[in-house]
Design an enzyme around this catalytic site. Sequence first.
Site, short mmCIF file in Angstrom:
data_model
loop_
_atom_site.label_atom_id
_atom_site.label_comp_id
_atom_site.label_asym_id
_atom_site.label_seq_id
_atom_site.Cartn_x
_atom_site.Cartn_y
_atom_site.Cartn_z
CD GLU A 155 -2.85 -1.05 2.42
OE1 GLU A 155 -3.33 0.02 2.83
OE2 GLU A 155 -3.01 -2.13 3.01
CG ASP A 162 -1.47 -2.07 5.95
OD1 ASP A 162 -0.29 -2.27 5.60
OD2 ASP A 162 -1.93 -0.94 6.19
CG ASP A 178 -5.95 -3.99 8.43
OD1 ASP A 178 -6.08 -4.10 7.19
OD2 ASP A 178 -5.58 -2.93 8.96
CD GLU A 199 -9.01 0.51 5.48
OE1 GLU A 199 -9.30 1.51 4.82
OE2 GLU A 199 -8.67 0.56 6.67
CE1 TYR A 247 -0.87 -2.48 9.56
CE2 TYR A 247 -2.56 -3.72 10.73
CZ TYR A 247 -2.20 -2.80 9.77
OH TYR A 247 -3.16 -2.19 9.01
NE ARG A 257 -4.69 1.66 10.86
CZ ARG A 257 -3.70 2.06 10.07
NH1 ARG A 257 -2.84 1.17 9.60
NH2 ARG A 257 -3.54 3.33 9.76
CG HIS A 293 -3.19 -8.26 13.99
ND1 HIS A 293 -3.77 -7.05 13.77
CD2 HIS A 293 -3.24 -8.93 12.82
CE1 HIS A 293 -4.18 -6.98 12.51
NE2 HIS A 293 -3.87 -8.11 11.92
#
Length: 687
Positions: free
Chosen positions: A9, A82, A84, A86, A300, A302, A345
Amino acid sequence: MTKTLVIVESPAKAKTIKKYLPKGYEVEATMGHVIDLPKSRIGIDIENEFTPEYIKIRGKATLLKSLKKAASKADIVYLATDPDREGEAISWHMANFLEIDLNTKCRIEFHEITKKAVNAAIDNKRNIDIDLVNSQQARRILDRLVGYSLSPFLWKKVKKGLSGGRVQSVVTRIIVDREEEIAAFIPEEYWNLELLLKKLDDDKQFISKFYSEDGKKKTVPNAEEAIRLEKIVSENPILVDKVKKRVRNQKPQLPFTTSTLQQEAYKTLGFTTQRTMRLAQQLYEGVDIAGTGLTGLITYLRTDSTRISDEAVQECIAYIEDHFGKDYLGHQKKTVKKKNVQDAHEAIRPSSVGITPEIAKSSLEADQYKLYKLIWDRLLSSQMADAQFYVTDVDVACGNLIFKTKGEIQKFDGFTRIGKSQNKNDDSILPELVEGEPLERIKTTKEQKYTKPPARYTEASLVKILEEKGIGRPSTYAPTIATIKNRDYVEVEDKHFKPTELGVTVTTLMKEYFSDVVNISFTAEMEDKLDIVAEGELDWIEVLKNFYVGFGKELKNAQENAEAVNIPDPESDVDCELCGRRMVIKKGKFGRFLACPGFPECKNTKPFFEKTGGLCPKCGGEIVKRMSKTGRTFYSCSNYPDCDYMNWDLPIPDICPQCGSTLFQKGLGKRKSVYCDKQDCEYKKTN
């Protein structure tokens, strides 16, 4: 040679990953989202199973063309967005755009940008997880349905330019509800009664606080009762009644989640949630470390998890043994599995304990260093032994009254060797006391107090309540808080959120007509359902259908029955020099400004600056509040550009006792200090 394309990204992330990959690998970045719902319309076919209309984001056509060209030249394409939901959705969009077979193992993910993690991800490539994608699609469509329905309604009934949202409306309600609690609060009187005591043969003084009468714990409700108790004290000898000694263990805190990092960075560093996330993103994607090159410094950012890998635990153990000794090792792995922890995570931790804050400091910007040190300290301390304290609890008897006091001395510093010391000051050390021995009363102090209303939320306490209530997700806290501030639903007063008249009006309207949307439990339950969708145990279309049944009815009722509300623009203390009317404060694209209420007859406008009451230490002009291009508050002279004085710290009403100038406050709580900024004046006061 096989050519492999890796798509991520962020360009910064692409540069860091590139150095870890062998020849034949190319890395390109999507620069965030490239395909999304249209901005100009709702983009959801409600009648046809809530089918979303995905389009290329305006301005991304050239980039998409470039990515397609790069993919056509590659034998293999890996999607490394990423880790997650999203990120999973972005990979899914890219796979569809590049015509990659969704049955192939084209998805790789890593939670830290290190050589080992990147290569391990390639070795463990997988299919795109359609359940995660559907959970993200459901969230995106829910937010679109609510936002694109509520906003036009609010424009029509309240004011143009307003917005409503599934999460932002609930967050605003939480702040409004707290303000209502404060307004309804009735203070109750009570009195503190304390004795200043000493042993007969020792000058060490200590304080003992009133606790009970006739064996029953009680509060002192009024002055008459305080005077009565004071009389009992004056007429009776004072003795040590009980002495209890124990050892108190203080456990280290768990490694950071997104929420706890935001809270701690606010409390200890004064960083807003947006600032914290921006800095954490930079540390995650990679920083150029002297002698090492681009290095991803943290995992990461988040995450809901406090779990850390076995490898990270072993790194901590080795560092602790080497620098502090085996006595400082924690005896168990301090992690907790929480309900609804998203994905697999880890906690936010340093990618390598060996890159200490001191090693990285010369390569980091000041704020990056502060946040990295906070994260590094938290991980290492979480794996260290408990701190231990000798605690002495003493009951002091005077007639039928009992007073209590507590002393504490550190036995073993444990994890407090890292970061800020937890040592107690001398005031908490008691003299050696023996049951039955008499004490000398130096003085009795009685002080009137009143119960206080609940405090307004700070960014830290707001994030904490959102996490506790299950509102939104860690990645949504910062943008949601920014939205309600930018929409003028709340304002920040002394670092605390206070609802504006607009925020109260909109929330009242929402409570009446959209009870589900602003219902805290309902919103939390929706988050739970999205989690179940991500686990593949609930159909995302059914979630949307069930939600829209109630929401559609509420929307129709509101459109037909809600009355329009008029909120006048707040009046300033500035007169229009063209027509004499008192100018009002309006908000435009670039912030607040003054405008003549006589528009369109009078079109006069002026810049608006919020006065602080302070005076410029350079020229004596008024100090006004301004906003930087990045949204950070600062204070400068109203005579700019003739006077260039500015300060990031808050001017306060107090004046300097040495020179009479305005004083400034740096930091909060225990970190707070007050100083004079006038040239040649060195006044400074700390807590």
